[in-house]
Scaffold this active site. Structure first.
Site, PDB file in Angstrom:
ATOM      1  N   ASP A 173     172.727  -0.907 -11.765  1.00 41.51           N
ATOM      2  CA  ASP A 173     172.731  -1.715 -10.549  1.00 41.51           C
ATOM      3  C   ASP A 173     174.093  -2.381 -10.433  1.00 41.51           C
ATOM      4  O   ASP A 173     174.899  -2.345 -11.373  1.00 41.51           O
ATOM      5  CB  ASP A 173     171.610  -2.766 -10.591  1.00 41.51           C
ATOM      6  CG  ASP A 173     171.177  -3.204  -9.190  1.00 41.51           C
ATOM      7  OD1 ASP A 173     170.129  -2.719  -8.712  1.00 41.51           O
ATOM      8  OD2 ASP A 173     171.885  -4.010  -8.566  1.00 41.51           O
ATOM      9  N   GLU A 176     166.349   1.357   1.584  1.00 44.29           N
ATOM     10  CA  GLU A 176     165.885   2.444   2.458  1.00 44.29           C
ATOM     11  C   GLU A 176     166.695   2.447   3.754  1.00 44.29           C
ATOM     12  O   GLU A 176     166.211   2.095   4.842  1.00 44.29           O
ATOM     13  CB  GLU A 176     164.382   2.263   2.746  1.00 44.29           C
ATOM     14  CG  GLU A 176     163.722   3.424   3.474  1.00 44.29           C
ATOM     15  CD  GLU A 176     163.407   4.624   2.583  1.00 44.29           C
ATOM     16  OE1 GLU A 176     162.717   5.529   3.071  1.00 44.29           O
ATOM     17  OE2 GLU A 176     163.847   4.663   1.422  1.00 44.29           O
ATOM     18  N   GLU A 190     155.643  12.514  -4.772  1.00 41.94           N
ATOM     19  CA  GLU A 190     155.951  13.569  -3.797  1.00 41.94           C
ATOM     20  C   GLU A 190     157.347  14.092  -4.086  1.00 41.94           C
ATOM     21  O   GLU A 190     158.307  13.311  -4.125  1.00 41.94           O
ATOM     22  CB  GLU A 190     155.941  13.000  -2.374  1.00 41.94           C
ATOM     23  CG  GLU A 190     154.658  13.152  -1.623  1.00 41.94           C
ATOM     24  CD  GLU A 190     154.814  12.704  -0.178  1.00 41.94           C
ATOM     25  OE1 GLU A 190     154.404  13.464   0.708  1.00 41.94           O
ATOM     26  OE2 GLU A 190     155.326  11.599   0.066  1.00 41.94           O
ATOM     27  N   ASN A 212     153.329   9.663   4.114  1.00 41.11           N
ATOM     28  CA  ASN A 212     153.617   8.679   5.160  1.00 41.11           C
ATOM     29  C   ASN A 212     153.524   9.279   6.557  1.00 41.11           C
ATOM     30  O   ASN A 212     153.191   8.575   7.512  1.00 41.11           O
ATOM     31  CB  ASN A 212     154.984   8.039   4.935  1.00 41.11           C
ATOM     32  CG  ASN A 212     154.919   6.936   3.899  1.00 41.11           C
ATOM     33  OD1 ASN A 212     153.890   6.283   3.733  1.00 41.11           O
ATOM     34  ND2 ASN A 212     156.008   6.731   3.169  1.00 41.11           N
ATOM     35  N   SER A 256     160.964   6.988   1.087  1.00 42.30           N
ATOM     36  CA  SER A 256     159.583   7.132   1.556  1.00 42.30           C
ATOM     37  C   SER A 256     159.483   7.832   2.898  1.00 42.30           C
ATOM     38  O   SER A 256     158.424   8.360   3.248  1.00 42.30           O
ATOM     39  CB  SER A 256     158.916   5.761   1.649  1.00 42.30           C
ATOM     40  OG  SER A 256     159.662   4.895   2.485  1.00 42.30           O
ATOM     41  N   HIS A 264     159.688  10.959  -4.213  1.00 40.71           N
ATOM     42  CA  HIS A 264     159.061   9.775  -3.617  1.00 40.71           C
ATOM     43  C   HIS A 264     158.000   9.206  -4.545  1.00 40.71           C
ATOM     44  O   HIS A 264     156.923   9.778  -4.698  1.00 40.71           O
ATOM     45  CB  HIS A 264     158.451  10.153  -2.253  1.00 40.71           C
ATOM     46  CG  HIS A 264     157.726   9.034  -1.575  1.00 40.71           C
ATOM     47  ND1 HIS A 264     156.729   9.252  -0.657  1.00 40.71           N
ATOM     48  CD2 HIS A 264     157.844   7.685  -1.690  1.00 40.71           C
ATOM     49  CE1 HIS A 264     156.264   8.091  -0.231  1.00 40.71           C
ATOM     50  NE2 HIS A 264     156.932   7.132  -0.840  1.00 40.71           N
ATOM     51  N   ASN A 296     154.301   2.695  -5.062  1.00 37.86           N
ATOM     52  CA  ASN A 296     154.313   1.382  -5.697  1.00 37.86           C
ATOM     53  C   ASN A 296     152.891   0.846  -5.888  1.00 37.86           C
ATOM     54  O   ASN A 296     152.081   0.944  -4.980  1.00 37.86           O
ATOM     55  CB  ASN A 296     155.122   0.418  -4.815  1.00 37.86           C
ATOM     56  CG  ASN A 296     155.492  -0.861  -5.530  1.00 37.86           C
ATOM     57  OD1 ASN A 296     155.781  -0.853  -6.718  1.00 37.86           O
ATOM     58  ND2 ASN A 296     155.466  -1.964  -4.811  1.00 37.86           N
TER      59      ASN A 296
END
Length: 719
Positions: free
Chosen positions: A344, A403, A463, A501, A430, A451, A454
């Site tokens: 990070d 995202e 996925e 989704n 997602s 994917h 959570n």
């Protein structure tokens, strides 16, 4: 050799002690119909052998017996009820024959003893297990209940309350826990298992252990008086109904079976179990839940084929982004044994990620499921870093930053330039199209979507999204890594929202239309939870997902499918997003949230939410329960059908398991395609046509209409 068949052999292991060893071909021992038939013949012959003074039952595999061969037994469940009762009685007679042998018997349990394997062990007089053994009766997870004497013997061995807990949850029980309640008579290290078992049996043969008294308990009524029975069974049934909301008949039937047989002899109790097992086996819930089991086996088999062809050895993984998802991925990778670098740009984020991993592992230590040394060793497999150079050793990198397509493209392009040749690159997104992200890459063949859902440690689905230029090599490697993480990977083709989704947001849109027309969202939630069976209604789920996340995803879906998924002029999600009511993450959305004593968020009514929605909603209106279900579910199922027709998802099995594992589609309904088979595709089309005036999400495709006219079913009737 005293007896030999294709799946077991019997011989003297010591003077006057016979060993009945299960040794079926294959990696595990299961109870097939042929095995049970062979056992019946063998037990009759062995009972007449006066040279045998005692018998141990063992396995030549890593596990004892993992249950009945469900693939073989499923066709039997389609038989008429009377025929099914006769069949199950023939099977339970075999277990009675074990119990009636004229000498002491003992099961030597290594690994797993599940289902029929557990029931086999219960039929013997003694059970000695290795310290790593587990025992359980998971039948309720298939919509049935123990059928080989489990509801009869287990309550008489460990007590009714313990037995009902085991049977209604279907959980595997660790050796130490099984020993505490008396399911195991002794637990020893694996290297002493055979020695201890023989010593125990010799004591019984010598009369120093009263094996006949242990056996007698299983042949008699339960040792509970009427008052104790009333309290025990009423409490158990109430707890089961509270947890299942009446959607799952199997655990309720199991409790009622034990209750009905409480004052009966073995023969009478077994007849009750036989009859109730036959009733359950023919229910739609059993068909759905066994269907899920078969679909799960299908997706696991397909994933193993992908992984088998992978030529990328993943010794070191990396995740870029130490947020909630990135931290969860790092924990899961380390916990399952693959070292991972967590990168990070903020030290605070790294500290948060490591803190979350420590908390999850600490909980395992506290529950006694992990020694402290293993916790420390697992944490050492996560390397938090601010340095890009640390990514150089990674065989696979999972990008898990914000995202936003532009941010992701920039990050991915930078990663590609600096990572070693042969490293696989994935994006945890997602909704954003993989092909769009791949535009920033020089080698899109090395890139795909991954994917996660959570919370990562709890959600089984991953996925894996194949872009137009993604290579088979990349897919194989990523599936292999997902399996190493202990996940159930499903490969889908690229489109906005991918599969899960893409089909979830039409469901939310159907819900929003109801709210705008005056439906009370809390009442809609209750119908979708208590009647249809979702773990959360749509309003509650939106709060859990995050209103801000849902708002963003709605925009992506609107751009991708403007005809069906354009953002509505009147939209509850938009209202709450504008008011910065983001759901559970800031304790205000459709509901308000407070932290309870256990630190969990508890929802409650919030009048402010009602007032904020008033300007976009019609006057309050009551909707019929079935209309609520239809208005929410038709858009989702329409989209599921389109995904199959367009090749986004390859099979009904993969679609159904993605829905069950990804968003909690009610298992007792078996997934969208199993649900369609049970309701009838023609009936679905007729119902959808009633609501076609509401918009494109309710209008079925021409292919769907054609399938309905042809009488299409998505799963062949087993049998």
């Amino acid at each position: 050799m005293l007896y030999k068949s294709d799946s077991f052999e019997v011989s003297f292991v010591k003077e006057n002690i016979a060993e009945f060893k299960f040794c079926a071909t294959g990696s595990v021992n299961t109870l097939s119909q042929q095995t049970l038939s062979d056992c019946a013949a063998a037990l009759k012959e062995l009972a007449a052998n006066t040279d045998i003074k005692g018998m141990i039952f063992t396995s030549d595999k890593d596990h004892f017996i993992i249950g009945a061969d469900i693939f073989e037994f499923l066709p039997t469940f389609t038989k008429p009820e009377a025929e099914l009762v006769t069949w199950i009685k023939d099977a339970t007679d075999v277990f009675d024959a074990i119990e009636d042998l004229p000498f002491p018997t003992l099961s030597v349990i290594n690994g797993l003893a599940l289902g029929g394997g557990c029931e086999w062990a219960l039929a013997t007089d003694y059970r000695v297990a290795s310290d790593s053994a587990k025992m359980g009766l998971p039948e309720v997870k298939l919509g049935i209940m123990p059928g080989f004497g489990g509801t009869v013997r287990l309550p008489r061995i460990i007590g009714a309350d313990n037995a009902m807990m085991w049977i209604t949850t279907g959980n595997e029980n660790r050796a130490a826990d099984a020993l505490k309640v008396g399911a195991f008579d002794a637990v020893v290290s694996a290297n002493k298992l055979q020695e201890s078992s023989l010593a125990t049996l010799e004591l019984a043969i010598a009369g120093k252990l009263d094996w006949q008294a242990k056996r007698a308990v299983k042949l008699q009524p339960l040792k509970l008086n009427r008052v104790e029975q009333g309290m025990s069974f009423a409490m158990a049934e109430g707890m089961v109904m509270g947890k299942t909301k009446g959607h799952y008949p199997a655990p309720v039937m199991a409790v009622r079976t034990i209750k009905a047989a409480a004052n009966s002899s073995r023969a009478e109790a077994m007849a009750i179990e036989n009859a109730n097992f036959a009733k359950l086996a023919r229910t739609s819930e059993a068909a759905a839940q066994t269907g899920i089991f078969l679909a799960d086996q299908y997706i696991k088999g397909k994933a193993r084929k992908f992984a088998k062809h992978s030529d990328v050895e993943i010794k070191q993984a990396a995740v870029l982004g130490a947020g909630i998802m990135g931290g969860g991925i790092a924990y899961q990778s380390a916990y399952k044994g693959t070292p991972i670098i967590m990168k990070d740009i903020q030290q605070d984020a790294l500290d948060l990620g490591m803190g979350e991993a420590s908390k999850l592992l600490g909980a395992k230590v506290k529950r006694g499921h992990m020694p402290m040394e293993k916790m420390l060793a697992t944490l050492s497999k996560i390397k938090p870093t601010l340095n890009d150079a640390d990514l150089q050793n990674a065989n696979i990198i999972v990008e898990a930053v914000v995202e936003n397509p532009k941010v992701k493209q920039a990050v991915l392009a930078d990663l590609e330039k600096n990572m070693p040749e042969g490293t696989v690159l994935t994006s945890n997104t997602s909704t954003i199209c993989i092909d769009l992200l791949a535009e920033a890459l020089d080698k899109p063949e090395n890139f795909c979507g991954m994917h996660f859902f959570n919370p990562v440690p709890k959600m089984p689905l991953v996925e894996i999204i194949r872009g137009a230029k993604t290579s088979d090599k990349t897919i194989n490697a990523v599936v292999d890594y997902a399996l190493k993480l202990g996940k159930s990977p499903i490969v889908v083709n690229d489109c906005p929202g991918f599969f899960v989704n893409r089909v979830l947001f039409p469901y939310f849109a159907g819900f929003s239309k109801l709210v705008v027309e005056g439906a009370n969202f809390a009442k809609v939630d209750k119908v979708m939870e208590n009647v249809f069976g979702w773990p959360m209604g749509p309003a509650y789920l939106l709060d859990v997902v995050g209103i801000d996340t849902a708002y963003h995803c709605t925009g992506v879906m609107a751009d991708g499918f403007p005809e069906r998924m354009a953002r509505a002029d009147k939209d509850p999600v938009t209202v709450f997003a504008n008011e910065k009511r983001f759901g559970q993450k800031n304790k205000a959305g459709f509901y308000k949230y407070e932290t309870d004593r256990r630190g969990r968020l508890k929802k409650s009514h919030d009048q402010t939410a009602i007032e904020l929605l008033a300007p976009i909603t019609d006057a309050p209106k009551e909707f019929d329960k079935q209309e609520i279900i239809d208005r929410c579910m038709i858009p989702m199922i329409n989209e599921v059908l389109l995904c199959l027709q367009e090749g986004i998802v390859a099979s009904p099995q993969e679609a159904d398991m993605a829905l069950v594992y990804g968003v909690g589609f009610p298992p007792f309904r078996g997934g969208a395609f199993r649900y369609l088979d049970q309701t009838g595709l023609a009936n679905f089309v007729a119902t959808a046509d009633k609501y076609a005036h509401l918009g494109a999400i309710y209008q079925v495709s021409e292919q769907t209409r054609k399938w309905a006219e042809e009488g299409r079913v998505f799963y062949k009737v087993e049998g």
